[in-house]
Structure formats: structure tokens, C-alpha cells
Design an enzyme around this catalytic site. Sequence first.
Site, PDB file in Angstrom:
ATOM      1  N   SER A   7      15.253   4.268  -3.726  1.00  0.00           N
ATOM      2  CA  SER A   7      14.370   4.677  -2.631  1.00  0.00           C
ATOM      3  C   SER A   7      14.877   4.081  -1.329  1.00  0.00           C
ATOM      4  O   SER A   7      14.829   2.866  -1.113  1.00  0.00           O
ATOM      5  CB  SER A   7      12.938   4.202  -2.878  1.00  0.00           C
ATOM      6  OG  SER A   7      12.193   4.386  -1.685  1.00  0.00           O
ATOM      7  N   ASP A  34      11.686   9.521   0.178  1.00  0.00           N
ATOM      8  CA  ASP A  34      10.219   9.557   0.266  1.00  0.00           C
ATOM      9  C   ASP A  34       9.761  10.161   1.591  1.00  0.00           C
ATOM     10  O   ASP A  34      10.055   9.616   2.657  1.00  0.00           O
ATOM     11  CB  ASP A  34       9.664   8.131   0.174  1.00  0.00           C
ATOM     12  CG  ASP A  34       9.745   7.568  -1.228  1.00  0.00           C
ATOM     13  OD1 ASP A  34       9.253   8.237  -2.155  1.00  0.00           O
ATOM     14  OD2 ASP A  34      10.297   6.462  -1.404  1.00  0.00           O
ATOM     15  N   MET A  36       6.506  11.228   3.888  1.00  0.00           N
ATOM     16  CA  MET A  36       5.066  10.959   4.032  1.00  0.00           C
ATOM     17  C   MET A  36       4.542  11.561   5.322  1.00  0.00           C
ATOM     18  O   MET A  36       5.208  11.465   6.360  1.00  0.00           O
ATOM     19  CB  MET A  36       4.838   9.449   4.063  1.00  0.00           C
ATOM     20  CG  MET A  36       5.433   8.725   2.883  1.00  0.00           C
ATOM     21  SD  MET A  36       5.178   6.963   3.065  1.00  0.00           S
ATOM     22  CE  MET A  36       6.017   6.378   1.581  1.00  0.00           C
ATOM     23  N   HIS A  65      10.815  13.214  -2.719  1.00  0.00           N
ATOM     24  CA  HIS A  65       9.428  12.993  -3.153  1.00  0.00           C
ATOM     25  C   HIS A  65       8.514  13.300  -1.965  1.00  0.00           C
ATOM     26  O   HIS A  65       8.462  12.536  -1.004  1.00  0.00           O
ATOM     27  CB  HIS A  65       9.300  11.525  -3.610  1.00  0.00           C
ATOM     28  CG  HIS A  65       7.924  11.113  -4.006  1.00  0.00           C
ATOM     29  ND1 HIS A  65       7.577   9.784  -4.204  1.00  0.00           N
ATOM     30  CD2 HIS A  65       6.799  11.826  -4.270  1.00  0.00           C
ATOM     31  CE1 HIS A  65       6.310   9.702  -4.566  1.00  0.00           C
ATOM     32  NE2 HIS A  65       5.809  10.922  -4.594  1.00  0.00           N
ATOM     33  N   MET A  67       5.141  13.393  -0.267  1.00  0.00           N
ATOM     34  CA  MET A  67       3.755  12.897  -0.276  1.00  0.00           C
ATOM     35  C   MET A  67       3.043  13.563   0.894  1.00  0.00           C
ATOM     36  O   MET A  67       2.806  12.963   1.945  1.00  0.00           O
ATOM     37  CB  MET A  67       3.759  11.368  -0.165  1.00  0.00           C
ATOM     38  CG  MET A  67       4.186  10.709  -1.470  1.00  0.00           C
ATOM     39  SD  MET A  67       4.740   9.013  -1.265  1.00  0.00           S
ATOM     40  CE  MET A  67       6.469   9.309  -0.916  1.00  0.00           C
ATOM     41  N   MET A 135       3.608   7.533 -10.663  1.00  0.00           N
ATOM     42  CA  MET A 135       3.505   6.488  -9.630  1.00  0.00           C
ATOM     43  C   MET A 135       2.863   5.251 -10.240  1.00  0.00           C
ATOM     44  O   MET A 135       1.765   5.321 -10.776  1.00  0.00           O
ATOM     45  CB  MET A 135       2.624   6.965  -8.465  1.00  0.00           C
ATOM     46  CG  MET A 135       3.146   8.122  -7.643  1.00  0.00           C
ATOM     47  SD  MET A 135       4.618   7.802  -6.663  1.00  0.00           S
ATOM     48  CE  MET A 135       4.287   6.254  -5.889  1.00  0.00           C
ATOM     49  N   ASP A 169       8.027   5.409 -10.462  1.00  0.00           N
ATOM     50  CA  ASP A 169       8.197   5.095  -9.038  1.00  0.00           C
ATOM     51  C   ASP A 169       7.173   4.068  -8.571  1.00  0.00           C
ATOM     52  O   ASP A 169       5.976   4.317  -8.615  1.00  0.00           O
ATOM     53  CB  ASP A 169       8.037   6.404  -8.234  1.00  0.00           C
ATOM     54  CG  ASP A 169       8.382   6.237  -6.771  1.00  0.00           C
ATOM     55  OD1 ASP A 169       8.963   5.198  -6.397  1.00  0.00           O
ATOM     56  OD2 ASP A 169       8.067   7.167  -6.001  1.00  0.00           O
TER      57      ASP A 169
HETATM   58  C1  DX5 Z   1       5.899   4.788  -2.468  1.00  0.00           C
HETATM   59  C2  DX5 Z   1       7.212   5.478  -2.715  1.00  0.00           C
HETATM   60  C3  DX5 Z   1       8.165   4.711  -3.588  1.00  0.00           C
HETATM   61  C4  DX5 Z   1       8.522   3.352  -3.098  1.00  0.00           C
HETATM   62  C5  DX5 Z   1       9.440   2.630  -4.039  1.00  0.00           C
HETATM   63  O1  DX5 Z   1       5.033   5.649  -1.848  1.00  0.00           O
HETATM   64  O2  DX5 Z   1       7.002   6.729  -3.335  1.00  0.00           O
HETATM   65  O3  DX5 Z   1       9.327   5.503  -3.808  1.00  0.00           O
HETATM   66  O4  DX5 Z   1       9.087   3.376  -1.829  1.00  0.00           O
HETATM   67  O5  DX5 Z   1       9.798   1.420  -3.453  1.00  0.00           O
HETATM   68  P1  DX5 Z   1       9.627   0.022  -4.183  1.00  0.00           P
HETATM   69  O6  DX5 Z   1      10.633   0.021  -5.278  1.00  0.00           O
HETATM   70  O7  DX5 Z   1       9.892  -0.961  -3.104  1.00  0.00           O
HETATM   71  O8  DX5 Z   1       8.228  -0.047  -4.722  1.00  0.00           O
HETATM   72 ZN    ZN Z   2       8.750   7.848  -4.117  1.00  0.00          ZN
END
Ligand code: DX5
Ligand code: ZN
Length: 211
Positions: A7, A34, A36, A65, A67, A135, A169
Amino acid sequence: MSKIAVSILAANTLYMAQAIQKVLDAGCDAIHFDVMDGVFVPNISFGPNLLRDIKREFTVYADVHLMLQDPLKYIDVFAESGADAITVHVESNTYSQAVRQIHKKGLRAGASLKPSTPASALTNLSETPDQVLVMTVEPGFGGQELKPEIIRKVAEIRRLGYRGIIEIDGGVSRANAGLLVDAGADILVLGTSFFKAEDPKELVRFIHGLS
Ligand code: DX5
Ligand code: ZN
């Protein structure tokens, strides 16, 4: 062999090219990208331009991913920016149409479950995903601790008859990777634990060696 998607949310955004090079040099299998929107989750991250620039510069598998409250709106632009797999949340407004659109683009489609969403949510889906992203933290931020009570969801998903890829994740580290692979995970997402590792190559060798 368990695979590793890093990530890049945990990377220093000012030095993204060096971060991607580090992921490749360490022998990881993919970047986890990621996205968002500040609505579905209380944070904003990157958009498609960054993905496009990464894919122009590097040969790397991009596991995107989303979100987003309305992922359907953004499938085409992420597909055109070089996504190889796109995961959308089953809790989002347009999950089914989004998965159909991802498949239409010829990409691997994923379904993500927040920690509070039960495995059974997968049984009512009109579109079967190629991968399920479990998650193990509340989506929105990197650097959180994995919720150990969620690990059993992997076995529940298998018990429901799901034969596709399972990816985990959130908060994955050297300390819990073995447990996750034993539970049946195929891909582990590593953010903070990868970028903070003293010896990332050794960490990757260790996780690849788990089976
Ligand atoms: C959270 C993300 C993850 C996260 C993983 O919303 O989807 O991918 O960034 O990072 P770590 O490994 O730091 O939890
Ligand atoms: Zn993620």
C-alpha cells in the site's frame, strides 16, 4: 506462495518514484493503490493521475482499492490509467454495476468488506468477484492495528464456498502474516510495515515463504 501488495498510502508522497522502486527491488508482487473520497471514508488520498504516471514509469501490477461512495463513476478512468485489478466495497451504492463495468474493461474485480460487514454479505451479490478484500482495520487510514477478531472471516468466506482469491488489508505485519496465511489468505497488503521495515527484502522473502 502468499503474495504481497504494498500500500503506497504509507509512502512519502513527495518521493513516490523512489517508493515504487523500493517495492520492486524488494520483490513484491503489486502495488496496492488506495483511493478515498472523503465521503465513504473520512480521508482523501490519490486520484487516477498518480496511477497513470506510475504506470508510465514502472512495470508494476496495480491493485486499486476504491473506497468511494459511488465507485461506478470512476471505473473507466482508473481502467484507462492502468489498473490491473479494481476492488469496490460491497457497502457502496453502486457495487454490482461497478463489478460489471470492471469485468467489461477486462480487469480483475474485487469485493471489499469493512470489518463490521459479515462474510454472508457475499452470498447476496449478483456479481461474483474474482477476489475478496477483507479489511482488518476501518478503511480510511494506514498505520492502524489489525483487528484479530476479523481473521476468522477468511474461513467463513471459504465455508460459504468462495473459491476465488482472498486478500487481507490493514495492519498486516511480520508478526501476524503467518496467522493470516494459515487462515487462507492468498494476498497480503502491507503498508506501514513494509515502508518501516529495516530490511524490506528479508521481510518479503519471509512472507513469500509462508504457505
Ligand atoms: C486503509 C487502506 C489500507 C491501508 C494499509 O483504508 O485500505 O490499504 O493503507 O496500510 P497499513 O498496512 O499501514 O495498515
Ligand atoms: Zn486498501
